[in-house]
Design an enzyme around this catalytic site. Structure first.
Site, PDB file in Angstrom:
ATOM      1  N   CYS A 135       0.799  -1.228   0.000  1.00 30.33           N
ATOM      2  CA  CYS A 135       0.000   0.000   0.000  1.00 30.33           C
ATOM      3  C   CYS A 135       0.833   1.282   0.000  1.00 30.33           C
ATOM      4  CB  CYS A 135      -0.949  -0.002   1.195  1.00 30.33           C
ATOM      5  SG  CYS A 135      -1.859  -1.538   1.385  1.00 30.33           S
ATOM      6  N   CYS A 186      -1.246   2.692   6.404  1.00 33.62           N
ATOM      7  CA  CYS A 186      -0.732   1.420   6.881  1.00 33.62           C
ATOM      8  C   CYS A 186      -0.326   0.600   5.662  1.00 33.62           C
ATOM      9  CB  CYS A 186      -1.791   0.678   7.692  1.00 33.62           C
ATOM     10  SG  CYS A 186      -3.369   0.472   6.816  1.00 33.62           S
TER      11      CYS A 186
END
Length: 366
Positions: free
Chosen positions: A3, A346
């Site tokens: 991510c 995150c």
């Protein structure tokens, strides 16, 4: 880094420029969640590798005799944590339970994300999303097509997607997987001036963190935000725009509760007191990954416009960012007349990123 891979590409590029290795770098990410690689089974892969080493016809026949039909069963892809093999939805469910985040709270936050994204889209604010023609077709995607504002009672009827039958994470309060691409053009200030490019943001500071990938996989923003604020000499109250990656509504709400907990700060973060809860009127006001989608490496959808950021640590560097979190921050700072923005997310392995950006005095919204 999944991510936050685009963030890593950006900051690595800045490091290469700082070292004098390059003066212009392109960084970004692309993800095709609609056409992910599907692997042969481990048994089939082993057979093929051994066949590659077989020298005679007899050796190959011997190998062929070991083949079994179940070797042809593929290994289907999963949105799973690399270190534990656990599907991230299970991690989100466990995290939400740990912080006592209810199903209703998660659904309400999901509705908030979609509602704000729809409002921003209707007002013409999502100008960084550019038209995209689907390969081998004449169909063009003119605007983000994942935004769906639904009544809260409709969301409440959905069954748990991961932990059954008592989980709280559903398809509606999770970010949806999609194709996407983002790009950034990074260069020195001198080079930017030579090209006549107009800056939008200064990149003040950034940091990366990592924690337990089992129980704290999705708490990257809680750990990254105070570190990058301290590096920049700022406080929570100084931030005018918050753009935080929404992997799951439960993950976002767990982070907010962790940031507002003295106990969590003292036990896990080696801090005397809590980080503090941000002003939610400044938090993801154009929606987030829940409503706009989450192609991992791209961290956004079809963002290709140029935006400048200046690194004010020791030297002057401009980088032109196309990732969604940063572009939204840039345009929101202009439209909302703010000065500082905080970007956090995150990522796989319990990792996280935090970035502080500052609006350039001459910046204008697209």
């Amino acid at each position: 880094m999944a991510c936050i891979s685009s963030n890593q590409g950006i900051t690595t590029g800045i490091g290469l420029i700082a070292s004098g290795a390059y003066d212009v770098i392109v960084a970004g990410g692309v993800e095709f969640m609609s056409d992910v690689p599907i692997r042969h089974s481990r048994k089939m892969r082993s057979l093929l590798l051994r066949a590659n080493k077989a020298k005679t016809a007899l050796d190959k026949l011997k190998l062929l005799s070991t083949f079994r039909p179940n070797f042809l069963l593929p290994e289907l892809p999963a949105v799973a944590e690399f270190s534990s093999g656990e599907t991230m939805g299970f991690s989100a469910d466990r995290l939400a339970a740990s912080f006592k985040v209810t199903r209703e709270e998660q659904d309400q936050y999901a509705v908030r994300s979609h509602t704000m994204a729809k409002e921003a889209q209707d007002k013409g604010y999502l100008t960084d999303i550019v038209p995209f023609r689907l390969p081998n077709t004449s169909k063009v995607i003119e605007k983000d097509n994942g935004i769906r504002v639904s009544p809260i009672d409709k969301l409440a009827k959905l069954k748990p997607a991961f932990v059954k039958p008592h989980g709280t994470v559903t398809a509606a309060n999770s970010s949806f997987l999609t194709d996407g691409a983002s790009a950034c053009l990074i260069m020195t200030e001198e080079k930017a001036k030579q090209l006549g490019l107009k800056p939008k943001l200064y990149l003040r500071d950034f940091t990366y963190v990592a924690q337990d990938p089992i129980d704290q996989l999705l708490l990257g923003p809680t750990y990254a935000a105070p570190k990058v604020l301290e590096k920049a000499g700022l406080s929570v109250k100084d931030i005018d725009v918050w753009e935080i990656h929404e992997a799951f509504a439960g993950q976002i709400l767990a982070n907010l509760k962790a940031m507002d907990s003295d106990w969590f700060a003292q036990k896990y973060m080696n801090r005397k007191s809590k980080v503090g809860i941000p002003d939610l009127s400044k938090w993801n006001t154009w929606g987030g990954s829940l409503s706009i989608g989450h192609p991992f490496a791209a961290t956004g959808k079809f963002f290709c416009n140029l935006y400048s950021i200046r690194k004010l640590l020791s030297s002057n560097y401009y980088c032109y960012l196309g990732v969604r979190l940063t572009v939204h921050t840039a345009n929101r700072l202009v439209r909302e007349d703010g000065q500082f923005g905080l970007i956090a997310a995150c990522a796989a392995g319990g990792q996280g990123v935090g970035m502080i950006v500052e609006r350039h005095p001459d910046a204008t919204a697209l």
